[in-house]
Write an enzyme that holds these catalytic residues in place. Structure first.
Site, short mmCIF file in Angstrom:
data_model
loop_
_atom_site.label_atom_id
_atom_site.label_comp_id
_atom_site.label_asym_id
_atom_site.label_seq_id
_atom_site.Cartn_x
_atom_site.Cartn_y
_atom_site.Cartn_z
N HIS A 16 0.83 -1.19 0.00
CA HIS A 16 0.00 0.00 0.00
C HIS A 16 0.88 1.25 0.00
CE1 HIS A 16 -0.40 1.02 4.62
NE2 HIS A 16 0.84 0.87 4.26
N CYS A 35 5.24 5.32 5.12
CA CYS A 35 4.05 4.75 4.47
C CYS A 35 3.63 5.57 3.25
CB CYS A 35 2.89 4.61 5.47
SG CYS A 35 2.93 3.01 6.32
N HIS A 41 4.97 -0.13 -0.47
CA HIS A 41 5.72 -1.04 0.41
C HIS A 41 4.72 -2.04 0.96
CE1 HIS A 41 3.94 1.93 3.03
NE2 HIS A 41 3.86 0.95 3.92
N HIS A 43 3.10 -4.98 3.83
CA HIS A 43 2.91 -5.36 5.23
C HIS A 43 2.44 -6.81 5.27
CE1 HIS A 43 3.28 -1.42 7.16
NE2 HIS A 43 2.62 -0.91 6.13
N ASP A 81 -4.77 -10.64 -0.77
CA ASP A 81 -3.44 -11.25 -0.65
C ASP A 81 -2.60 -11.04 -1.91
OD1 ASP A 81 -1.47 -12.74 0.73
OD2 ASP A 81 -2.03 -14.55 -0.36
N HIS A 82 -1.38 -10.58 -1.70
CA HIS A 82 -0.44 -10.29 -2.79
C HIS A 82 -0.95 -9.24 -3.77
CE1 HIS A 82 1.64 -13.66 -1.05
NE2 HIS A 82 2.68 -13.44 -1.82
N GLU A 126 -1.46 -4.46 11.37
CA GLU A 126 -0.59 -4.03 10.27
C GLU A 126 0.85 -4.40 10.61
OE1 GLU A 126 -1.24 -0.30 7.82
OE2 GLU A 126 0.47 0.27 9.06
NI NI Z 1 2.48 1.06 5.52
#
Ligand code: NI
Length: 137
Positions: A16, A35, A41, A43, A81-82, A126
């Site tokens: 995200h 972020c 990047h 999580h 996911d992914h 997160e």
């Molecule tokens: Ni983040």
């Protein structure tokens, strides 16, 4: 009748970026820090779904955990996911994919598919130390 809570924990990886398009890069960096890096990047998200209700006298189950697990897998994990949450899902085009907003989206995806007589609460990690829960207490 006594009510009891059951929990199912699942996991997904997603990328995200947090930013507000109305702000310049400097302000975004100030507010969102790492972020807000433009190239996204990832999580390792943990999602914990809590269902509350009275155990069925015939099964002893509040809810069939296989069914709960399937609902989370199909409607949440396969959705996120992914993926790049900003670009690859329909939910965060106009809304920042913060833990707060993601957990509310997950709640809505599940709420309509779980018996309205059952209570539902979702917690999203997160990181190990940062997590959000909806609804609030
Ligand atoms: Ni983040």
């Amino acid at each position: 009748m006594k009510r009891v809570a059951v929990f199912r924990k699942e996991h997904f990886n997603a990328a995200h970026r947090l930013f507000n398009p109305a702000w310049d890069d400097r302000k975004n960096a100030e507010v969102f820090g790492k972020c807000s890096y433009p190239n996204y990047h990832g999580h390792n998200y943990e999602v914990v779904v809590k269902v509350t209700g009275t155990p069925d006298p015939q099964t002893g189950f509040v809810m069939d955990m296989k069914l709960l697990s399937d609902l989370i897998r199909v409607h949440v994990i396969e959705e996120f996911d992914h993926k790049n949450l900003n670009l690859d899902t329909p939910f965060f085009r106009e809304m920042n994919p913060t833990a707060e907003n993601i957990v509310m989206v997950i709640y809505d995806l599940l709420r309509s598919r779980i018996d309205p007589a059952l209570g539902l609460r979702v917690r999203l990690y997160e990181t190990e130390r940062n997590f959000a829960e909806y609804p609030e207490e």
